[in-house]
Design a protein around this motif. Sequence first.
Motif, PDB file in Angstrom:
ATOM      1  N   THR A  26       0.788  -1.151   0.061  1.00 46.24           N
ATOM      2  CA  THR A  26      -0.107   0.033  -0.061  1.00 46.24           C
ATOM      3  C   THR A  26       0.856   1.123   0.007  1.00 46.24           C
ATOM      4  OG1 THR A  26      -1.518  -1.258   1.245  1.00 46.24           O
ATOM      5  CG2 THR A  26      -1.834   0.982   1.110  1.00 46.24           C
ATOM      6  N   ALA A  27       0.658   2.092  -1.005  1.00 39.22           N
ATOM      7  CA  ALA A  27       1.279   3.412  -1.273  1.00 39.22           C
ATOM      8  C   ALA A  27       2.862   3.108  -0.914  1.00 39.22           C
ATOM      9  CB  ALA A  27       0.978   4.269   0.254  1.00 39.22           C
ATOM     10  N   SER A  28       3.475   2.004  -1.571  1.00 39.37           N
ATOM     11  CA  SER A  28       4.870   1.722  -1.821  1.00 39.37           C
ATOM     12  C   SER A  28       5.641   2.915  -2.320  1.00 39.37           C
ATOM     13  CB  SER A  28       5.191   0.315  -2.129  1.00 39.37           C
ATOM     14  OG  SER A  28       4.518   0.256  -3.510  1.00 39.37           O
ATOM     15  N   THR A  29       4.905   3.689  -3.140  1.00 35.98           N
ATOM     16  CA  THR A  29       5.600   4.363  -4.139  1.00 35.98           C
ATOM     17  C   THR A  29       4.642   5.918  -3.743  1.00 35.98           C
ATOM     18  OG1 THR A  29       4.579   3.839  -6.147  1.00 35.98           O
ATOM     19  CG2 THR A  29       6.817   3.216  -5.786  1.00 35.98           C
ATOM     20  N   PRO A  30       4.633   6.250  -2.737  1.00 35.77           N
ATOM     21  CA  PRO A  30       3.873   7.548  -2.436  1.00 35.77           C
ATOM     22  C   PRO A  30       3.930   8.884  -3.453  1.00 35.77           C
ATOM     23  CG  PRO A  30       5.410   7.460  -0.572  1.00 35.77           C
ATOM     24  CD  PRO A  30       5.473   6.147  -1.515  1.00 35.77           C
ATOM     25  N   VAL A  31       3.149   9.547  -4.048  1.00 30.53           N
ATOM     26  CA  VAL A  31       3.440  10.538  -4.576  1.00 30.53           C
ATOM     27  C   VAL A  31       3.192  11.701  -3.719  1.00 30.53           C
ATOM     28  CG1 VAL A  31       2.487   9.850  -6.792  1.00 30.53           C
ATOM     29  CG2 VAL A  31       0.839  11.071  -5.105  1.00 30.53           C
ATOM     30  N   VAL A  32       2.719  11.552  -2.527  1.00 30.44           N
ATOM     31  CA  VAL A  32       2.585  12.658  -1.432  1.00 30.44           C
ATOM     32  C   VAL A  32       2.588  12.334  -0.268  1.00 30.44           C
ATOM     33  CG1 VAL A  32       0.410  13.167  -2.182  1.00 30.44           C
ATOM     34  CG2 VAL A  32       1.971  15.054  -1.290  1.00 30.44           C
ATOM     35  N   GLY A  41      -8.850  15.640   9.747  1.00 31.73           N
ATOM     36  CA  GLY A  41      -8.519  14.367   9.439  1.00 31.73           C
ATOM     37  C   GLY A  41      -9.525  13.804   8.704  1.00 31.73           C
ATOM     38  N   GLY A  42     -10.839  14.227   8.452  1.00 38.43           N
ATOM     39  CA  GLY A  42     -11.759  13.479   7.497  1.00 38.43           C
ATOM     40  C   GLY A  42     -11.272  13.014   6.017  1.00 38.43           C
ATOM     41  N   LEU A  43     -10.257  13.933   5.568  1.00 38.38           N
ATOM     42  CA  LEU A  43      -9.400  13.350   4.473  1.00 38.38           C
ATOM     43  C   LEU A  43      -9.290  12.039   4.295  1.00 38.38           C
ATOM     44  CD1 LEU A  43      -8.720  14.735   1.696  1.00 38.38           C
ATOM     45  CD2 LEU A  43      -6.377  14.995   2.535  1.00 38.38           C
ATOM     46  N   ALA A  44      -8.775  11.499   5.582  1.00 35.01           N
ATOM     47  CA  ALA A  44      -8.303  10.202   5.483  1.00 35.01           C
ATOM     48  C   ALA A  44      -9.530   9.274   5.013  1.00 35.01           C
ATOM     49  CB  ALA A  44      -8.094   9.701   6.867  1.00 35.01           C
ATOM     50  N   ALA A  50      -7.725   2.132   2.411  1.00 38.27           N
ATOM     51  CA  ALA A  50      -6.544   2.655   3.206  1.00 38.27           C
ATOM     52  C   ALA A  50      -6.465   1.642   4.281  1.00 38.27           C
ATOM     53  CB  ALA A  50      -7.422   3.681   4.278  1.00 38.27           C
ATOM     54  N   VAL A  51      -4.958   1.563   4.610  1.00 38.30           N
ATOM     55  CA  VAL A  51      -4.526   0.720   5.756  1.00 38.30           C
ATOM     56  C   VAL A  51      -3.847   1.699   7.087  1.00 38.30           C
ATOM     57  CG1 VAL A  51      -3.053  -0.957   6.444  1.00 38.30           C
ATOM     58  CG2 VAL A  51      -4.067  -1.013   4.166  1.00 38.30           C
ATOM     59  N   ALA A  52      -4.525   1.797   8.140  1.00 38.29           N
ATOM     60  CA  ALA A  52      -3.930   2.626   9.146  1.00 38.29           C
ATOM     61  C   ALA A  52      -3.086   1.751  10.295  1.00 38.29           C
ATOM     62  CB  ALA A  52      -5.434   3.176   9.837  1.00 38.29           C
ATOM     63  N   VAL A  53      -2.071   2.616  10.394  1.00 39.49           N
ATOM     64  CA  VAL A  53      -1.203   2.020  11.575  1.00 39.49           C
ATOM     65  C   VAL A  53      -1.043   3.052  12.620  1.00 39.49           C
ATOM     66  CG1 VAL A  53       1.317   1.454  12.038  1.00 39.49           C
ATOM     67  CG2 VAL A  53       0.369   1.150   9.601  1.00 39.49           C
ATOM     68  N   PRO A  54      -1.761   2.757  13.746  1.00 39.83           N
ATOM     69  CA  PRO A  54      -2.089   3.780  14.777  1.00 39.83           C
ATOM     70  C   PRO A  54      -0.539   4.398  15.102  1.00 39.83           C
ATOM     71  CG  PRO A  54      -3.093   1.752  15.246  1.00 39.83           C
ATOM     72  CD  PRO A  54      -2.268   1.615  14.000  1.00 39.83           C
ATOM     73  N   PHE A  55      -0.435   5.589  15.932  1.00 38.01           N
ATOM     74  CA  PHE A  55       0.749   6.171  16.161  1.00 38.01           C
ATOM     75  C   PHE A  55       1.510   5.334  17.175  1.00 38.01           C
ATOM     76  CE2 PHE A  55       0.252  11.052  14.869  1.00 38.01           C
ATOM     77  CZ  PHE A  55       0.406  10.500  13.469  1.00 38.01           C
ATOM     78  N   ALA A  72      -2.559   8.303  13.481  1.00 33.86           N
ATOM     79  CA  ALA A  72      -2.383   6.989  12.718  1.00 33.86           C
ATOM     80  C   ALA A  72      -1.689   7.639  11.357  1.00 33.86           C
ATOM     81  CB  ALA A  72      -3.713   6.304  12.244  1.00 33.86           C
ATOM     82  N   VAL A  73      -0.921   6.515  10.921  1.00 36.03           N
ATOM     83  CA  VAL A  73      -0.303   6.759   9.423  1.00 36.03           C
ATOM     84  C   VAL A  73      -1.127   5.974   8.654  1.00 36.03           C
ATOM     85  CG1 VAL A  73       1.853   6.438   8.138  1.00 36.03           C
ATOM     86  CG2 VAL A  73       1.800   6.830  10.670  1.00 36.03           C
ATOM     87  N   ILE A  74      -1.593   6.545   7.695  1.00 32.86           N
ATOM     88  CA  ILE A  74      -2.747   5.890   6.560  1.00 32.86           C
ATOM     89  C   ILE A  74      -2.252   5.883   5.176  1.00 32.86           C
ATOM     90  CG2 ILE A  74      -4.916   6.051   5.749  1.00 32.86           C
ATOM     91  CD1 ILE A  74      -5.320   7.815   8.519  1.00 32.86           C
ATOM     92  N   GLY A  75      -2.015   4.750   4.713  1.00 31.68           N
ATOM     93  CA  GLY A  75      -1.780   4.390   3.299  1.00 31.68           C
ATOM     94  C   GLY A  75      -2.701   3.938   2.423  1.00 31.68           C
ATOM     95  N   GLY A  76      -2.615   4.353   1.152  1.00 34.14           N
ATOM     96  CA  GLY A  76      -3.808   4.142   0.328  1.00 34.14           C
ATOM     97  C   GLY A  76      -3.628   4.929  -0.985  1.00 34.14           C
ATOM     98  N   THR A  77      -4.756   5.206  -1.503  1.00 34.69           N
ATOM     99  CA  THR A  77      -4.704   6.240  -2.856  1.00 34.69           C
ATOM    100  C   THR A  77      -5.645   7.131  -2.676  1.00 34.69           C
ATOM    101  OG1 THR A  77      -6.332   4.654  -4.024  1.00 34.69           O
ATOM    102  CG2 THR A  77      -3.957   4.134  -4.379  1.00 34.69           C
ATOM    103  N   LEU A  78      -5.499   8.447  -3.095  1.00 36.92           N
ATOM    104  CA  LEU A  78      -6.254   9.581  -3.235  1.00 36.92           C
ATOM    105  C   LEU A  78      -6.252  10.152  -4.583  1.00 36.92           C
ATOM    106  CD1 LEU A  78      -7.985  11.219  -1.295  1.00 36.92           C
ATOM    107  CD2 LEU A  78      -5.750  12.812  -0.998  1.00 36.92           C
ATOM    108  N   GLY A  79      -7.354  10.415  -4.920  1.00 38.04           N
ATOM    109  CA  GLY A  79      -7.404  10.935  -6.358  1.00 38.04           C
ATOM    110  C   GLY A  79      -6.778   9.743  -7.399  1.00 38.04           C
ATOM    111  N   GLY A  80      -6.568   8.706  -6.997  1.00 41.53           N
ATOM    112  CA  GLY A  80      -5.861   7.769  -7.932  1.00 41.53           C
ATOM    113  C   GLY A  80      -4.325   7.708  -7.757  1.00 41.53           C
TER     114      GLY A  80
END
Length: 280
Positions: A26-32, A41-44, A50-55, A72-80
Amino acid sequence: MTASSPYGTSAAQVAAKVIRGRLGDTASTPVVGIVLGSGLGGLATRVAGAVAVPFADVPGFPRATVVGHAGAVIGGTLGGGPVLALAGRFHMYEGHDAALAGFPVRVLHALGVRTLFVSNAAGGIRRSFRPGDLMLIRDHLNLMSRNPLVGVLEPGDERFPDMSAPYDPALAAGLLAAAAALQIPLQEGVYAALLGPTYETPAEVRMLATLGADVVGMSTVPEVIVARALGMRVAGISCVTNLASGISPHPLSHAEVLETTTLVASRFEALVERWVGGLT
Ligand code: HPA
């Protein structure tokens, strides 16, 4: 041998390894990388897959303590586009070192992030600003009396980072274009960061206006400094949650801050999602 900082490069690599293990591909090559401010935080929830890793599970991260910060650190895709988002941050007013306030950005860097988006809640100083306005951060004033880079030079850091363009003009242009496409008004201005946790006095707000500040807050700057020291490109948006002290007709409160972010959340989220989509 020099003593390594608990919030330096090697600590960031340890934290990054744990997060990578939890996120897998998940998000192994993050664009941002995205830092979500108070109430934003609602953007999450718009992050797909999404995969969340609690702080609390990240080595070196204390628990976030402020209402409005999930932590939390959240990985996934946003807007593709693959993203890594930090829902929550570490504030110096909680008693944290500036280096810890900037540490999550080191971790994002260790995870491959080279473009950083920061957001925050802020008090409006410029007289034309209204609660609910979104402001593209063009520059900042570090009035926190601290700098996260003080101490032993970390591997990969610049000793004397240039700060003549802390916020990347091309990324800013992209945010303005995304805002225009969505017909979302986007102000532009200077963010002043103070230590907090008190809100400012009216005299301090008059001082900040004289110094060239358009909004005032208690975060963001340590993260941006660390990002620039690592050569990352930075963009940011302040959400004007209240009129600053002395301009506001009533006393300031965190409840008002969170209430306003609730009102602007969907605009903010749509804007960031659109912008990130254009980065890929
Ligand atoms: N001052 C400082 N920080 C803030 C404010 C403010 O008025 N509003 C939200 N964060």
